[in-house]
Motif scaffolding. Structure first.
Motif, mmCIF file in Angstrom:
data_model
loop_
_atom_site.group_PDB
_atom_site.id
_atom_site.type_symbol
_atom_site.label_atom_id
_atom_site.label_comp_id
_atom_site.label_asym_id
_atom_site.label_seq_id
_atom_site.Cartn_x
_atom_site.Cartn_y
_atom_site.Cartn_z
ATOM 1 N N GLN A 171 -43.598 19.198 -8.462
ATOM 2 C CA GLN A 171 -42.481 18.311 -8.122
ATOM 3 C C GLN A 171 -42.690 17.580 -6.790
ATOM 4 O O GLN A 171 -41.922 16.684 -6.448
ATOM 5 C CB GLN A 171 -41.183 19.132 -8.038
ATOM 6 C CG GLN A 171 -40.755 19.769 -9.354
ATOM 7 C CD GLN A 171 -39.575 20.710 -9.176
ATOM 8 O OE1 GLN A 171 -39.481 21.414 -8.160
ATOM 9 N NE2 GLN A 171 -38.673 20.738 -10.158
ATOM 10 N N LYS A 193 -39.274 9.787 -3.862
ATOM 11 C CA LYS A 193 -37.842 9.488 -3.771
ATOM 12 C C LYS A 193 -37.363 9.481 -2.318
ATOM 13 O O LYS A 193 -36.481 8.683 -1.961
ATOM 14 C CB LYS A 193 -37.045 10.503 -4.606
ATOM 15 C CG LYS A 193 -37.374 10.480 -6.098
ATOM 16 C CD LYS A 193 -37.233 9.082 -6.698
ATOM 17 C CE LYS A 193 -37.398 9.080 -8.218
ATOM 18 N NZ LYS A 193 -38.737 9.489 -8.673
ATOM 19 N N ASP A 236 -42.964 13.678 -6.789
ATOM 20 C CA ASP A 236 -41.679 13.048 -7.096
ATOM 21 C C ASP A 236 -40.743 13.123 -5.891
ATOM 22 O O ASP A 236 -40.072 12.141 -5.540
ATOM 23 C CB ASP A 236 -41.052 13.745 -8.306
ATOM 24 C CG ASP A 236 -39.882 12.965 -8.914
ATOM 25 O OD1 ASP A 236 -39.754 11.752 -8.632
ATOM 26 O OD2 ASP A 236 -39.106 13.566 -9.676
#
Length: 584
Positions: A293, A300, A296
């Protein structure tokens, strides 16, 4: 298209600011055709050694800073000559990992086109200094030939990603580096400007004014409001100063398995003298993510800063100010909305114990060896006392391992096969490199930025002066009965904090030739900011203040108590755990 959309502006920051008061750099970026500008025309102009117009702002995104020799500036002005322009080039090197053949190529470029030295930076990469405009393209193509690049090594984007550089010391380190490299690769600008200008790639759009509006899906036309930095640390060693990063990923392990990372956000060193609205800041942990993760999460977070960072005043444009303006809870909510899932609660991990490198020998899981050597202020060069540049060239020519730059400007000769250990040792010893490494703890814990003569922001000496100052500190420690006590000391030639002085136990930032701001009370392993103690003082004043502190530390310091902790307990300075308290 609304102006606020065009510039990725969060108009809620300051509704009194009209669009036309955007910082000029925002217009430069917006009108640059995704970082192309007129750089090729600048390079072709033989009349001047500088770039034309605003192109010097755009080349930063290509890893290049325009500079001039400040030692010669006044003389050339008197002779009505333009400044002695040259360029600094910074390589993108995720985690500081360099293959021996790459080292040899960079060494060749330094001797052919730069100032005959290599500079290891505080962000685990190389810098060339003194490259002339006529040699820029050849140098960039030489870096490309080494299978390296300089994309986003500077500029308003995500810069080189740091990672604990120990090689396969244990299974966890093996698992962290690929994640750091994946984050670095994912956050690269997508513009082909670099390839067209420096590598002679044919443009995708040849017509005047033709621009692919989707060329930068992460950054958009105006990129970020300010620079952005990411690091990965493996407790108990904080050798990347994880809390000084815009995003810090702290490895969470279960035995030899990497379970994921605690995510810290909003760290940063830069500040401006006499501007109390600016300050260094520590990253704050907001939760936990799995290794798969991390990319990501990083993307973001970058987009939040893209959309909400201050594009009016670059002094307060870093993400630390975005978070402090809106609040940490707002930031977490915004992140989780963009992710479409929630971070888990932060997890416990072993306490950080040091921010320093492990000098000398260590062994990897596969039986190979590493040797970490001290490179004072990161400058690889030959001197009267040692031939480090020549020795490392010889070493790289025979090594079957690799070379790794640390976040403290030092070098690891890594993954040395058992049958090469003696040969490596002989080269290091013959060229005087072992003697350089065998220095005091306080010197090996020190760092300095480049400053004069090339950095245009420098107000005082740093790299050239700090070794002499450290000799006086060593003598002072000996006189006070402290012997080889480790104290973290760092110096920069201006307030921007490139050597991370604001988390040092003793820090200095330049104010004028021979004058420095003096900071005390940082954490030994980077867990706490220091605080201004004296402003605009000279060497005699600094040493005069340090002497009674050292004498009290020798007499009253508790067992295992770091100097930064002592000066707080002794009342010299108050603890700073939040940057908003730095100027209080």
């Amino acid at each position: 298209m609304a102006a606020s959309d065009r510039y990725n502006i969060d108009r809620s920051q300051d509704i009194t600011q009209p669009v036309e008061e955007l910082h000029p750099n925002e217009t430069i970026k917006a009108e640059s055709n995704f970082l192309r500008g007129h750089i090729e025309d600048s390079l072709a102009d033989p009349i001047t050694g500088s770039l034309l117009g605003d192109d010097h702002q755009l080349t930063k995104f290509h890893g290049i800073y325009q500079q001039d020799d400040r030692d010669l500036r006044d003389e050339r002005r008197r002779k009505k000559l333009e400044p002695a322009h040259s360029f600094m080039i910074r390589v993108r090197l995720p985690g500081g990992v360099c293959q021996p053949d790459q080292w040899l190529k960079l060494d060749e470029l330094a001797r052919t086109h730069a100032n005959n030295t290599l500079r290891l930076t505080t962000r685990q990469t190389f810098q060339f200094h003194g490259v002339l405009k006529r040699d820029l393209k050849a140098t960039m193509q030489g870096i490309h030939a080494a299978l390296l690049d300089t994309i986003a090594a500077c500029g308003d984007d995500n810069r080189g990603v740091m990672a604990t550089p120990l090689p396969d010391y244990d299974a966890v380190h093996q698992q962290v580096y690929p994640v750091a490299k994946a984050v670095s690769d994912h956050l690269l600008p997508r513009s082909r400007a670099y390839h067209e200008i420096w590598l002679d790639e044919e443009p995708l759009h040849k017509g005047a004014g033709q621009v692919d509006e989707n060329e930068e899906p992460i950054y958009g036309k105006t990129y970020l409001p300010r620079k952005f930095k990411i690091g990965f640390a493996v407790p108990p060693v904080n050798d990347v100063d994880i809390y000084t990063q815009d995003i810090g990923f702290i490895a969470i392990t279960n035995g030899e398995t990497l379970e994921g990372f605690n995510v810290a956000v909003g760290g940063g060193m830069g500040r401006t003298d006499n501007e109390p609205s600016t300050y260094p800041q520590l990253g704050r942990v907001i939760g936990f993510c799995r290794p798969d993760q991390a990319v990501d999460v990083a993307e973001k977070i970058v987009t939040i800063q893209r959309d909400h960072g201050n594009r009016y005043d670059r002094k307060v444009a870093r993400m630390k100010y975005t978070i402090d303006h809106h609040g940490l809870d707002w930031f977490v909510d915004e992140l989780q909305e963009r992710l479409g899932w929630s971070l888990e609660a932060a997890r416990e991990h072993p306490a950080f114990e040091t921010s320093q490198d492990r000098f000398g020998w260590s062994q990897n899981l596969d039986g190979t060896w590493n040797y970490t050597l001290f490179v004072e202020n990161g400058r690889v060069q030959d001197t009267d006392s040692h031939s480090m540049m020549t020795g490392l060239r010889e070493l790289a020519g025979m090594l079957r391992g690799d070379l790794r730059i640390t976040g403290n400007q030092n070098l690891i000769v890594a993954k040395i096969p058992q049958d090469q250990v003696d040969a490596v040792w002989e080269i290091l010893e013959r060229h005087g490199i072992l003697a350089v490494t065998d220095r005091s703890h306080v010197r090996r814990h020190s760092m300095a930025c480049v400053a004069f003569p090339t950095c245009p922001l420098a107000m005082a000496e740093s790299e050239r002066y700090f070794p002499h100052f450290m000799t006086k500190v060593e003598n002072l420690l000996a006189e006070c009965g402290l012997g080889d006590t480790p104290i973290v000391m760092r110096m920069t030639g201006c307030n921007n904090g490139c050597a991370r002085p604001y988390v040092a136990e003793v820090g200095f930032s330049g104010r004028a030739p021979g004058k420095y701001n003096f900071y005390l009370g940082g954490g030994f392993h980077g867990q706490r900011l220091n605080k201004p103690y004296m402003e605009n003082v000279d060497e005699d004043t600094i040493l005069g203040e340090l002497r009674p502190m050292f004498e009290r530390y020798a007499a009253e310091g508790e067992a295992g108590e770091a100097f930064g902790d002592f000066v707080i307990r002794a009342g010299y300075i108050s603890a700073v755990n939040d940057g908003r308290e730095f100027n209080a």
